[in-house]
Write an enzyme that holds these catalytic residues in place. Structure first.
Site, short mmCIF file in Angstrom:
data_model
loop_
_atom_site.label_atom_id
_atom_site.label_comp_id
_atom_site.label_asym_id
_atom_site.label_seq_id
_atom_site.Cartn_x
_atom_site.Cartn_y
_atom_site.Cartn_z
N LYS A 1 -1.27 -11.76 -12.96
CA LYS A 1 -2.12 -10.58 -12.68
C LYS A 1 -1.25 -9.39 -12.30
O LYS A 1 -1.46 -8.28 -12.78
CB LYS A 1 -3.07 -10.91 -11.52
CG LYS A 1 -3.73 -9.69 -10.91
CD LYS A 1 -4.59 -10.04 -9.74
CE LYS A 1 -3.96 -9.83 -8.38
NZ LYS A 1 -3.82 -8.46 -7.89
N ASN A 2 -0.24 -9.63 -11.46
CA ASN A 2 0.57 -8.52 -10.97
C ASN A 2 1.53 -7.97 -12.02
O ASN A 2 2.18 -6.95 -11.79
CB ASN A 2 1.32 -8.92 -9.70
CG ASN A 2 0.38 -9.03 -8.51
OD1 ASN A 2 -0.81 -8.69 -8.62
ND2 ASN A 2 0.89 -9.50 -7.39
N ARG B 1 -6.47 -1.34 -6.03
CA ARG B 1 -5.25 -0.67 -5.58
C ARG B 1 -4.37 -0.27 -6.76
O ARG B 1 -3.73 0.77 -6.75
CB ARG B 1 -4.52 -1.66 -4.67
CG ARG B 1 -3.07 -1.39 -4.44
CD ARG B 1 -2.84 -0.57 -3.22
NE ARG B 1 -1.43 -0.33 -3.01
CZ ARG B 1 -0.98 0.60 -2.20
NH1 ARG B 1 -1.80 1.35 -1.53
NH2 ARG B 1 0.31 0.78 -2.05
N CYS C 1 -7.58 -4.79 -1.69
CA CYS C 1 -7.85 -5.68 -0.56
C CYS C 1 -7.65 -4.95 0.76
O CYS C 1 -6.71 -4.16 0.90
CB CYS C 1 -6.87 -6.86 -0.59
SG CYS C 1 -7.45 -8.26 -1.52
N ARG D 1 -2.32 0.66 3.37
CA ARG D 1 -1.51 0.55 2.15
C ARG D 1 -1.20 1.97 1.68
O ARG D 1 -1.80 2.48 0.75
CB ARG D 1 -2.24 -0.26 1.09
CG ARG D 1 -2.47 -1.69 1.55
CD ARG D 1 -3.11 -2.54 0.51
NE ARG D 1 -2.16 -3.05 -0.46
CZ ARG D 1 -2.47 -3.96 -1.37
NH1 ARG D 1 -3.68 -4.45 -1.44
NH2 ARG D 1 -1.57 -4.38 -2.24
N ILE E 1 0.67 5.29 0.08
CA ILE E 1 1.31 5.47 -1.23
C ILE E 1 2.38 6.56 -1.16
O ILE E 1 2.73 7.17 -2.15
CB ILE E 1 0.28 5.76 -2.35
CG1 ILE E 1 -0.62 6.93 -1.98
CG2 ILE E 1 -0.55 4.53 -2.68
CD1 ILE E 1 -1.50 7.36 -3.15
N ASP E 2 2.90 6.75 0.08
CA ASP E 2 3.91 7.80 0.27
C ASP E 2 5.17 7.56 -0.56
O ASP E 2 5.81 8.51 -1.01
CB ASP E 2 4.27 7.91 1.76
CG ASP E 2 4.73 6.56 2.33
OD1 ASP E 2 3.97 5.58 2.22
OD2 ASP E 2 5.85 6.48 2.86
N LEU E 3 5.52 6.28 -0.78
CA LEU E 3 6.74 6.01 -1.56
C LEU E 3 6.52 6.36 -3.03
O LEU E 3 7.45 6.79 -3.72
CB LEU E 3 7.16 4.54 -1.42
CG LEU E 3 7.46 4.08 0.01
CD1 LEU E 3 7.71 2.58 0.06
CD2 LEU E 3 8.67 4.83 0.56
N ASP F 1 1.78 -13.02 -0.72
CA ASP F 1 0.54 -13.47 -1.36
C ASP F 1 0.30 -14.97 -1.18
O ASP F 1 -0.80 -15.46 -1.41
CB ASP F 1 0.57 -13.14 -2.87
CG ASP F 1 0.36 -11.66 -3.11
OD1 ASP F 1 0.31 -10.89 -2.14
OD2 ASP F 1 0.24 -11.26 -4.28
N ARG G 1 -11.03 -11.53 -8.08
CA ARG G 1 -10.11 -10.44 -8.43
C ARG G 1 -8.85 -10.98 -9.09
O ARG G 1 -8.28 -10.32 -9.96
CB ARG G 1 -9.75 -9.64 -7.18
CG ARG G 1 -10.91 -8.79 -6.65
CD ARG G 1 -10.42 -7.82 -5.59
NE ARG G 1 -9.07 -7.43 -5.92
CZ ARG G 1 -8.04 -7.38 -5.08
NH1 ARG G 1 -8.22 -7.65 -3.81
NH2 ARG G 1 -6.84 -7.03 -5.48
C1 UD1 Z 1 2.17 -5.69 -4.77
C2 UD1 Z 1 1.27 -6.80 -5.28
C3 UD1 Z 1 0.65 -7.55 -4.10
C4 UD1 Z 1 1.73 -8.03 -3.15
C5 UD1 Z 1 2.66 -6.90 -2.76
C6 UD1 Z 1 3.87 -7.36 -1.96
C7 UD1 Z 1 0.50 -5.93 -7.40
C8 UD1 Z 1 -0.64 -5.44 -8.21
N1 UD1 Z 1 0.23 -6.22 -6.10
O1 UD1 Z 1 1.34 -4.78 -4.03
O2 UD1 Z 1 -0.08 -8.65 -4.63
O3 UD1 Z 1 1.13 -8.56 -1.99
O4 UD1 Z 1 3.18 -6.24 -3.95
O5 UD1 Z 1 4.58 -8.32 -2.67
O6 UD1 Z 1 1.59 -6.10 -7.89
N2 UD1 Z 1 4.39 0.68 1.36
C9 UD1 Z 1 4.54 1.89 1.98
N3 UD1 Z 1 4.40 3.03 1.23
C10 UD1 Z 1 4.11 2.98 -0.12
C11 UD1 Z 1 3.97 1.72 -0.73
C12 UD1 Z 1 4.10 0.58 0.03
O7 UD1 Z 1 4.79 1.98 3.17
O8 UD1 Z 1 4.02 4.03 -0.75
C13 UD1 Z 1 4.53 -0.57 2.15
C14 UD1 Z 1 3.22 -1.36 2.22
O9 UD1 Z 1 2.38 -0.89 3.24
C15 UD1 Z 1 3.73 -2.75 2.47
C16 UD1 Z 1 5.05 -2.80 1.72
O10 UD1 Z 1 5.42 -1.45 1.48
O11 UD1 Z 1 3.99 -2.92 3.83
C17 UD1 Z 1 5.00 -3.53 0.40
O12 UD1 Z 1 4.00 -2.96 -0.42
P1 UD1 Z 1 4.12 -2.92 -2.00
O13 UD1 Z 1 5.32 -3.71 -2.42
O14 UD1 Z 1 4.03 -1.50 -2.44
O15 UD1 Z 1 2.82 -3.69 -2.44
P2 UD1 Z 1 1.89 -3.36 -3.67
O16 UD1 Z 1 2.68 -2.82 -4.79
O17 UD1 Z 1 0.71 -2.59 -3.20
#
Ligand code: UD1
Length: 428
Positions: free
Chosen positions: A30-31, A100, A124, A129, A131-133, A313, A404
């Protein structure tokens, strides 16, 4: 045919105690599939992603592509996409609120149209979560990002290759930035990139379409932007998280199951923990066999971290295992703040767990059947596994969360001998 509008009332009914035997094959991850569908928006040709099932996140991602003018659907066991007709670059709140991964659309649309506009993504409820990065990475590539609290507007007229460093290895941000850079003139270097196998899939897909990406799987990815990506047929890697979930089910229930279609190397940390708990895990060329007598020892300390560490996960399914195993385990969730929402539900089944911030102390004991509720995708799957492991009839409400990421979860587990079925309000 079930009325999908009633999905909120759908639940799993699980009568635990049966051992699991047989083989199960996982589909494409899925990811991987979600970012690949987004990336297909950049492709000037037909795309086929093989071995994909219509789990609801994938269905919702296709709805976004369709809303932009792309043609796509589930066909011949996979996903077919043709985004040549896409003309729009805006996605509305109703669609982005569903998942997301709608945020991936940003990188792909900016790459193709130099413009993108989305509402803030859903997904979820496992803690903040941000999205600043994603946005700061896009800014480093020269994209003007305007956030007004509800809508996020990207103006990529001045986008160009560049050097950027992610302070945290975010999977989604890495994927978004790879996509944005893949269709942008110039050379981009991403340092501090996430190293998950799904990012290697994205690289391989882009390269199969004529793109130039290298380094995925390490913390440094280099991208030379190309003017156009062409169509391709692509096989994403097998779903390591779904595979891990079934492996944990096999260990909890006892019996002997073989999970095929995944790379055992992607599951090395889980394999180590299951062995520590007393299960036998044999790695095969195309999967893993788990043999267990169902009488498990506590796995001990489990700490989630970015790949190749133990995946967040699989934290909730392992908490379910630890809750019914002999001895005490310590579970530390380093990635998401709110990823313990399955714990109060496990406690309704008799689990003895104390949570302190990001750490949970799990004193294993015999669990009993109960009526519980899934609060998120993986936590929901964990509750089904816990219910499979104890005698009696449990119900797990909130089945839509599980849908999902797991398609036909009840049928697949039932094929291994589990007594589990899914019912809707129509059947109750
Ligand atoms: C992806 C996976 C999800 C998995 C997660 C971590 C998909 C579709 N989903 O989610 O199943 O649980 O990786 O392996 O691939 N963060 C920030 N700022 C940002 C982005 C992330 O601070 O802009 C933080 C998040 O809050 C979290 C950490 O970075 O603490 C990891 O998040 P991230 O790797 O981005 O997870 P997703 O890509 O959302």
């Amino acid at each position: 045919m079930k009325n999908r509008a009633l999905s909120g009332a759908e639940k799993y009914i699980v009568t635990g105690g049966a051992r699991l035997y047989g083989e199960i094959e996982v589909s494409s991850a899925k990811n991987s599939v979600l970012p690949l569908v987004a990336c297909s928006l950049m492709v000037n040709g037909e795309v086929f992603l093989s071995n994909c099932e219509p789990a609801s996140d994938a269905v919702n991602m296709l709805a976004i592509v369709r809303s932009l003018g792309g043609r796509c659907g589930f066909e011949n066991g996979g996903i077919y996409l043709d985004c040549r007709g896409v003309r729009r670059h805006e996605v509305g709140e109703e669609l982005t609120g569903r998942l997301r991964s709608s945020v991936f659309i940003l990188g792909a649309l900016v790459s193709r149209f130099r413009r993108a506009e989305i509402s803030y993504p859903g997904g979820c409820d496992i803690g903040p979560r941000p999205i600043d990065l994603h946005t700061s990475g896009l800014r480093s590539l020269g994209v003007r990002v305007c956030e007004n609290g509800e809508r996020l507007v990207c103006d990529g007229r001045d986008i160009r290759g560049g050097e950027l460093h992610l302070p945290m290895p975010s999977v989604g941000a890495t994927e978004n930035l790879v996509m944005a850079a893949a269709g942008t003139e110039g050379h981009t270097v991403i340092r501090g990139a996430a190293e998950e196998p799904e990012i290697v899939d994205l690289q391989n897909f882009i390269n199969a379409c004529g793109g130039r990406v290298r380094g995925a799987g390490s913390s440094r990815i280099e991208i030379d932007g190309v003017k156009e990506l062409h169509g391709t047929s692509f096989a994403p890697s097998g779903d390591r998280i779904a595979a891990g979930t079934y492996m944990i089910a096999g260990a909890i229930c006892g019996g002997e199951i073989t999970v095929r279609g995944c790379e055992s190397g992607h599951l090395a940390t889980l394999t180590g923990l299951l062995r520590r708990s007393g299960a036998i895990v044999a790695e095969r060329t195309d999967g893993v066999t788990v043999i267990s007598d169902g009488r498990l020892r506590a796995p001990g300390r489990i700490e989630t971290s970015p790949y190749p560490g133990f995946p967040t996960d699989l934290q909730s399914p392992m908490t379910a295992l630890a809750a019914g195993a002999k001895g005490t385990s310590y579970i530390i969730e380093n990635l998401f703040e709110n990823r313990f929402r399955h714990i109060p539900e496990l406690m309704k089944m008799g689990a003895d767990i104390t949570v302190c911030g990001r750490a949970a102390t799990v004193r294993g004991r015999k669990l009993h059947a109960a009526d519980v509720e899934a609060k998120d995708l993986r936590g929901g799957a964990a509750l089904v596994l816990a219910a499979l492991g104890c005698e009696g009839r449990s119900t797990v409400a909130g089945a839509a969360h599980i849908d999902r990421g797991y398609f036909g979860f009840d049928r697949k587990l039932a094929a291994l001998g589990a007594d589990v079925r899914r019912v809707s309000a129509l059947d109750m």
